[in-house]
Design a protein around this motif. Sequence first.
Motif, PDB file in Angstrom:
ATOM      1  N   PRO A  64       0.836  -1.208   0.000  1.00 15.36           N
ATOM      2  CA  PRO A  64       0.000   0.000   0.000  1.00 15.36           C
ATOM      3  C   PRO A  64       0.871   1.258   0.000  1.00 15.36           C
ATOM      4  O   PRO A  64       1.875   1.334   0.700  1.00 15.36           O
ATOM      5  N   GLY A  65       0.449   2.210  -0.792  1.00 13.96           N
ATOM      6  CA  GLY A  65       1.181   3.472  -0.870  1.00 13.96           C
ATOM      7  C   GLY A  65       2.542   3.380  -1.531  1.00 13.96           C
ATOM      8  O   GLY A  65       3.381   4.261  -1.357  1.00 13.96           O
ATOM      9  N   TRP A  66       2.756   2.344  -2.339  1.00 16.27           N
ATOM     10  CA  TRP A  66       4.076   2.134  -2.937  1.00 16.27           C
ATOM     11  C   TRP A  66       4.464   3.242  -3.909  1.00 16.27           C
ATOM     12  O   TRP A  66       5.639   3.580  -4.046  1.00 16.27           O
ATOM     13  N   LEU A  67       3.464   3.819  -4.613  1.00 16.10           N
ATOM     14  CA  LEU A  67       3.778   4.759  -5.683  1.00 16.10           C
ATOM     15  C   LEU A  67       4.540   5.976  -5.162  1.00 16.10           C
ATOM     16  O   LEU A  67       5.551   6.382  -5.741  1.00 16.10           O
ATOM     17  N   SER A  68       4.077   6.553  -4.062  1.00 16.97           N
ATOM     18  CA  SER A  68       4.736   7.734  -3.525  1.00 16.97           C
ATOM     19  C   SER A  68       6.155   7.419  -3.087  1.00 16.97           C
ATOM     20  O   SER A  68       7.089   8.185  -3.368  1.00 16.97           O
TER      21      SER A  68
END
Length: 298
Positions: A64-68
């Motif tokens: 989760p939240g890997w993109l940032s």
Amino acid sequence: MSRVYFHSPHRTAELRGSERAWLGGLITDIAIGALGLGSTARIDRLRELIHPDHYMAKQDTTGPGWLSAWASSYATAFSVGWSGSAPLIQHRGRAVETFELALNTALTLGGDAVKLGARLHGSCEIHAWVDGPNRSWLADIMQGGIDAGVYRDGFARQIGGGGTVWSDQGWGDVIALLRERDDEPVVTSYSVCDGFPDPGVGDWMPPWPKGVPRDWRELTEEQRNARSERSEEWYDLDDAEQWRISMAGLRASKKGLQLEPAGWSAFRFGHRLSVLDLVAADFEDRLDTALGSEKPST
């Protein structure tokens, strides 16, 4: 503190090293902004081009939240370029230098002040220069950069006890030097590298031995002694002769070091690629052309 020097035969002006750092950060920010790291489609493209041995090839893209987190890590990796012996970006096994990508992105997207910032950041150490008749033209670009806020005339710096002192960045004196006359070249150098005139520019030093890597440690003792003696003899020459020899070398150079109106907009560094080429629909063709890569047979 480091300096970018602007040398003429009559005097030298100094631009503060903090201003070069400012320009370097601006150039990197432009390139990272053009990468579009908030887009998963862009990230998928960039992941295709990561060298398999670079640490970014192993970054998690499932949590989760890997993109940032991935985007932040990539931006840092882009600024650094290499991890050990692995470049961040490669295409068909050929490295793509991120420093040149950043410079060329600024040259593609920026106005004259940004273009000059990229040219200085990319080549002040190896003696970017302007000829006499173009000194006023270059001074106008610098003044425009100050007026637009691209360059910093100076800034307030905190000192002990909570006070501040004005830190002049040096543009005013550089511009004054350029406007003083139009019959002499002005040549840059960087304080942690060779100054100018430079015995390594021109025909003063003997040619590097053929077949020997350009590393002092690779020379024989005899070759080292010969080069050391010749280098010392440089300081027996008067200033005018040192300038004559060094300027002849600069004028004959094919490195694109001269800052001049002709070809100003078309100039690019190294592989000539920018970030825009990486994210273009025909990126493979662009990289193949620039890097001389061979397409896989079908």
